[in-house]
Design a protein around this motif. Sequence first.
Motif, PDB file in Angstrom:
ATOM      1  N   ALA A 196     -69.476  -7.251 -82.214  1.00 16.09           N
ATOM      2  CA  ALA A 196     -68.326  -7.383 -81.321  1.00 16.09           C
ATOM      3  C   ALA A 196     -68.755  -7.871 -79.941  1.00 16.09           C
ATOM      4  O   ALA A 196     -68.033  -8.652 -79.294  1.00 16.09           O
ATOM      5  N   ASN A 197     -69.913  -7.427 -79.494  1.00 16.88           N
ATOM      6  CA  ASN A 197     -70.407  -7.870 -78.188  1.00 16.88           C
ATOM      7  C   ASN A 197     -70.703  -9.368 -78.200  1.00 16.88           C
ATOM      8  O   ASN A 197     -70.376 -10.099 -77.237  1.00 16.88           O
ATOM      9  N   ALA A 202     -68.704 -14.913 -76.910  1.00 21.51           N
ATOM     10  CA  ALA A 202     -68.226 -16.226 -77.353  1.00 21.51           C
ATOM     11  C   ALA A 202     -66.738 -16.400 -77.131  1.00 21.51           C
ATOM     12  O   ALA A 202     -66.182 -17.469 -77.400  1.00 21.51           O
ATOM     13  N   GLY A 203     -66.071 -15.321 -76.680  1.00 19.57           N
ATOM     14  CA  GLY A 203     -64.641 -15.418 -76.431  1.00 19.57           C
ATOM     15  C   GLY A 203     -63.794 -15.291 -77.669  1.00 19.57           C
ATOM     16  O   GLY A 203     -62.618 -15.680 -77.659  1.00 19.57           O
ATOM     17  N   ASN A 204     -64.337 -14.721 -78.732  1.00 19.17           N
ATOM     18  CA  ASN A 204     -63.590 -14.623 -79.992  1.00 19.17           C
ATOM     19  C   ASN A 204     -62.817 -13.310 -80.152  1.00 19.17           C
ATOM     20  O   ASN A 204     -61.962 -13.212 -81.036  1.00 19.17           O
ATOM     21  N   VAL A 205     -63.145 -12.263 -79.369  1.00 20.09           N
ATOM     22  CA  VAL A 205     -62.429 -10.983 -79.463  1.00 20.09           C
ATOM     23  C   VAL A 205     -62.034 -10.561 -78.065  1.00 20.09           C
ATOM     24  O   VAL A 205     -62.621 -11.003 -77.057  1.00 20.09           O
ATOM     25  N   THR A 206     -61.065  -9.699 -78.016  1.00 21.87           N
ATOM     26  CA  THR A 206     -60.574  -9.198 -76.738  1.00 21.87           C
ATOM     27  C   THR A 206     -61.461  -8.076 -76.216  1.00 21.87           C
ATOM     28  O   THR A 206     -62.286  -7.509 -76.942  1.00 21.87           O
ATOM     29  N   ALA A 207     -61.270  -7.751 -74.957  1.00 22.11           N
ATOM     30  CA  ALA A 207     -61.998  -6.628 -74.356  1.00 22.11           C
ATOM     31  C   ALA A 207     -61.635  -5.315 -75.043  1.00 22.11           C
ATOM     32  O   ALA A 207     -62.470  -4.404 -75.178  1.00 22.11           O
ATOM     33  N   ALA A 474     -60.928 -11.738 -84.903  1.00 20.71           N
ATOM     34  CA  ALA A 474     -60.267 -10.610 -85.549  1.00 20.71           C
ATOM     35  C   ALA A 474     -58.830 -10.989 -85.842  1.00 20.71           C
ATOM     36  O   ALA A 474     -58.187 -11.689 -85.092  1.00 20.71           O
ATOM     37  N   HIS A 475     -58.336 -10.496 -86.987  1.00 18.94           N
ATOM     38  CA  HIS A 475     -56.971 -10.816 -87.372  1.00 18.94           C
ATOM     39  C   HIS A 475     -56.040  -9.755 -86.822  1.00 18.94           C
ATOM     40  O   HIS A 475     -56.390  -8.607 -86.751  1.00 18.94           O
TER      41      HIS A 475
END
Length: 475
Positions: A196-197, A202-207, A474-475
């Motif tokens: 997740a980190n 890479a900007g693929n998941v939210t904070a 993530a979906h």
Amino acid sequence: MHWKYPCLLAVFLLGGCASVQKERGHSEVATLVEERTGLKTRWNQGTPEDAQVQQHLDALLAEALTSDRAVEVALLNNPALQGTYEELGVSQADMVQAGLLTNPSFDGSIGFPLSSDGVTESEFSIVQSFVDLFTLPLRKRVAKEQFMADTLRVAHEALATTAEVRQTFTEVQARQQLVALRREVFQAADAAAELANRQRTAGNVTALALATEQASLEQARLDLAQEELALFDAREHLNRLMGLFGARVQWTLSEQLPEVPASETSLEHLETLAIRQRLDIDAARKQASLLWNALELARSTRFFGRVEVGVHTHRDANGPRLFGPTLSLELPIFDQRQALIARLEAQYRQGEDRLTELSVNARSEVRAARARLMTLRNMAERYQKVVLPLRTTIVEESQRQYNAMQIGLPALLIARREQVEAWRAYLETVRDYWTTRADLERLVGGRLPKSTAPAAPPPSPLPPSPEPTHEHPAH
């Protein structure tokens, strides 16, 4: 002084040869324990043979510890149990004392003349309580029954220690596997947090997604620490039961928690078995009997006070020496042992009530433990045949959908965590089954019949933690 009563000398010496045999009682305890557990016990008495016991303990602990070995160590080395064995010495001393007569009393006096024409006057007597001779057989019988009851109680304590050791050993086994399970969860959470980190970078998941995985990692870390502490506590409990300290606490376990047997032997008639072979019930039965005999002894002597017989010799001034028997009687006018008899009657009724209470409680406890054992067995089978396979299927399907980018990593990890929780619940159920079985053996006063059927096959091992092969949103 010429002795004219040789039979009285025999009375004085009667019972004087009794002695305390330290080994008596423990052989009976050892036999009772071995019959019910198949293991030997020993009473440490500071003899050279005790060094051999210590060597045997070291040999037992040098190998991987099993349930039977842990019980054997406790039976040989548990300090509280060794102290309980000493109660046999106390009880035997009381039994020997009950078989001894009271010591005879010797009285004497000499009168010296104060003038030259006087004659020395002397008087001597020796007396012995006569009631002791009359009550000696019944007193010995009461003391012997007390010793037998104490022997049964000590053996019961040894069996209770055996059950506690088996239960604690099972707890250690379960805790070891639960620690391993929690460690896998932690490793999976660590991998998920790291992924997740990278995805966040890479900007693929939210904070929020990153914080959620990091929180899950910290919770897994805390759960692992708590499980490790529980394992440490269980080991120390077992150390206390086995009386171990120093280098001896470094023992290891090689075997895992055994699976629940594929079938259960008949558990019918366990109530009758408990009433027949429970040692504490037998001890209570003998306690009530000895109280009745003590009551009969008090009733039979209520009109007999102190009765002392003996011989007396006396010489008056300027007279011949006189010799003859003496008799001293206590007249039971005020004290006819009313209080003692009333006390023994109340104690006898207490003993009967105690026996009834033990019997009723034993039956109820056996029924409750049997019901708990069967329920836990059914639960373990349900986990094996239904719950764990379903959880495995869910994880496998979640992994496929994750690889096909149909679900995100959180959904995959949730499926994995739920599978781990199912495994944890299964291990705890198996642990509770074996703990309850050890308790049921204690409640019936001996080992349960062993099943001839092989143990149920263990569930499929927990699959490795999911290792994502790609990073997708993530979906």
